[in-house]
Scaffold this motif. Structure first.
Motif, PDB file in Angstrom:
ATOM      1  N   VAL A  25       0.834  -1.197   0.000  1.00  0.00           N
ATOM      2  CA  VAL A  25       0.000   0.000   0.000  1.00  0.00           C
ATOM      3  C   VAL A  25       0.872   1.251   0.000  1.00  0.00           C
ATOM      4  O   VAL A  25       1.823   1.347   0.778  1.00  0.00           O
ATOM      5  CB  VAL A  25      -0.920   0.027   1.238  1.00  0.00           C
ATOM      6  N   GLU A  27       0.283   5.297   0.578  1.00  0.00           N
ATOM      7  CA  GLU A  27      -0.745   6.212   1.056  1.00  0.00           C
ATOM      8  C   GLU A  27      -0.220   7.627   1.173  1.00  0.00           C
ATOM      9  O   GLU A  27       0.875   7.841   1.666  1.00  0.00           O
ATOM     10  CB  GLU A  27      -1.242   5.782   2.431  1.00  0.00           C
ATOM     11  N   THR A  30      -4.382   9.400   3.291  1.00  0.00           N
ATOM     12  CA  THR A  30      -4.879   8.475   4.317  1.00  0.00           C
ATOM     13  C   THR A  30      -3.852   8.184   5.398  1.00  0.00           C
ATOM     14  O   THR A  30      -4.193   7.621   6.445  1.00  0.00           O
ATOM     15  CB  THR A  30      -5.370   7.163   3.679  1.00  0.00           C
ATOM     16  N   VAL A  34      -5.192   2.908   5.502  1.00  0.00           N
ATOM     17  CA  VAL A  34      -5.475   1.714   4.690  1.00  0.00           C
ATOM     18  C   VAL A  34      -4.706   0.525   5.264  1.00  0.00           C
ATOM     19  O   VAL A  34      -5.266  -0.554   5.474  1.00  0.00           O
ATOM     20  CB  VAL A  34      -5.128   1.933   3.204  1.00  0.00           C
ATOM     21  N   SER A  51       3.675  -1.132   3.790  1.00  0.00           N
ATOM     22  CA  SER A  51       3.115   0.098   3.237  1.00  0.00           C
ATOM     23  C   SER A  51       4.149   1.209   3.289  1.00  0.00           C
ATOM     24  O   SER A  51       5.100   1.162   4.067  1.00  0.00           O
ATOM     25  CB  SER A  51       1.856   0.511   4.005  1.00  0.00           C
ATOM     26  N   THR A  53       3.929   5.364   3.642  1.00  0.00           N
ATOM     27  CA  THR A  53       3.154   6.594   3.785  1.00  0.00           C
ATOM     28  C   THR A  53       3.967   7.691   3.115  1.00  0.00           C
ATOM     29  O   THR A  53       4.941   8.189   3.680  1.00  0.00           O
ATOM     30  CB  THR A  53       2.877   6.924   5.262  1.00  0.00           C
ATOM     31  N   THR A 101      -3.426   5.831  -2.497  1.00  0.00           N
ATOM     32  CA  THR A 101      -4.376   6.915  -2.244  1.00  0.00           C
ATOM     33  C   THR A 101      -3.635   8.240  -2.316  1.00  0.00           C
ATOM     34  O   THR A 101      -2.536   8.374  -1.784  1.00  0.00           O
ATOM     35  CB  THR A 101      -5.029   6.808  -0.844  1.00  0.00           C
ATOM     36  N   THR A 102      -4.230   9.215  -2.989  1.00  0.00           N
ATOM     37  CA  THR A 102      -3.711  10.574  -2.997  1.00  0.00           C
ATOM     38  C   THR A 102      -4.895  11.516  -3.160  1.00  0.00           C
ATOM     39  O   THR A 102      -5.848  11.205  -3.865  1.00  0.00           O
ATOM     40  CB  THR A 102      -2.643  10.788  -4.097  1.00  0.00           C
ATOM     41  N   VAL A 120      -7.853   7.059  -6.068  1.00  0.00           N
ATOM     42  CA  VAL A 120      -7.441   5.767  -5.514  1.00  0.00           C
ATOM     43  C   VAL A 120      -7.070   4.875  -6.689  1.00  0.00           C
ATOM     44  O   VAL A 120      -7.675   4.962  -7.759  1.00  0.00           O
ATOM     45  CB  VAL A 120      -8.528   5.123  -4.629  1.00  0.00           C
ATOM     46  N   ARG A 144     -10.980  11.120   4.673  1.00  0.00           N
ATOM     47  CA  ARG A 144      -9.948  10.085   4.790  1.00  0.00           C
ATOM     48  C   ARG A 144     -10.581   8.701   4.952  1.00  0.00           C
ATOM     49  O   ARG A 144     -10.152   7.734   4.315  1.00  0.00           O
ATOM     50  CB  ARG A 144      -9.021  10.418   5.957  1.00  0.00           C
ATOM     51  N   SER A 147     -12.003   7.515   1.715  1.00  0.00           N
ATOM     52  CA  SER A 147     -10.922   7.147   0.800  1.00  0.00           C
ATOM     53  C   SER A 147     -10.437   5.725   1.076  1.00  0.00           C
ATOM     54  O   SER A 147     -10.159   4.962   0.142  1.00  0.00           O
ATOM     55  CB  SER A 147      -9.755   8.136   0.931  1.00  0.00           C
ATOM     56  N   VAL A 148     -10.342   5.359   2.351  1.00  0.00           N
ATOM     57  CA  VAL A 148      -9.965   3.991   2.728  1.00  0.00           C
ATOM     58  C   VAL A 148     -11.004   3.013   2.183  1.00  0.00           C
ATOM     59  O   VAL A 148     -10.664   2.014   1.541  1.00  0.00           O
ATOM     60  CB  VAL A 148      -9.821   3.848   4.257  1.00  0.00           C
TER      61      VAL A 148
END
Length: 174
Positions: A25, A27, A30, A34, A51, A53, A101-102, A120, A144, A147-148
């Motif tokens: 992921v 992100e 978010t 996520v 992930s 971030t 996600t942005t 997404v 947020r 979006s998840v």
């Protein structure tokens, strides 16, 4: 969000595990939500690789490999940026599937994009990506959270669409 592992996160992870596939992921807006939703599901470690971030634009560029000129021209809130983030996190973390996600959670617009503008993206093992643009209402927390939900729903949709496909080039290794 579902917390203890119900809903789309559990469904996506079960489908990924059944295929022997992994997930990573990337992100931005978010900020790790996520990954938190996915890892709330018991047994997520069998599927989730990790992930990134990538809140700052330079992290999107330098860690995830998002094209610098694209970021300079369009800003971070863009369909192609989301697609490249999903691709980049797959590559960086060695996963079969990538999510990204942005967007703009607010309270102020960003890069000429209104609050609630979100992209997404999901990229699968064959490199094919699906991107969805959202126009969300609500406060920062609500944008947020939605979006998840949206990126997980997109993943579930992509997995369902590929349910009959055989991944003959993947041999289970990362």
């Amino acid at each position: 969000m579902s917390g203890q592992g119900g809903g789309p996160a559990a469904a996506a992870l079960a489908a990924l595990e059944a295929r022997g596939h992994s997930l990573a992921v990337a992100e931005s807006l978010t900020g790790g939500l996520v990954a938190a939703e996915l890892t709330a599901v018991p047994g997520a470690s069998r599927t989730v690789r990790g992930s990134v971030t990538a809140y700052a634009t330079d992290v999107k560029r330098d860690v995830l490999g998002v094209d610098g000129p694209l970021l300079a021209e369009r800003g971070a809130v863009d369909a192609d940026v989301a697609r490249q983030m999903a691709h980049g996190v797959r590559a960086v973390l060695g996963a079969d599937w990538g999510l990204a996600t942005t967007g703009v959670a607010g309270p102020e617009p960003q890069d000429g994009k209104a609050v609630g503008t979100v992209f997404v993206a999901v990229e699968g093992p064959d490199g094919t990506a699906a991107v969805r643009e959202l126009s969300l209402d609500g406060d920062r927390a609500g944008i947020r959270a939605e979006s998840v939900r949206a990126v997980l729903a997109l993943l579930v949709r992509e997995l369902a669409g590929n349910a009959g496909a055989k991944d003959t080039e993947h041999n289970g290794g990362n």
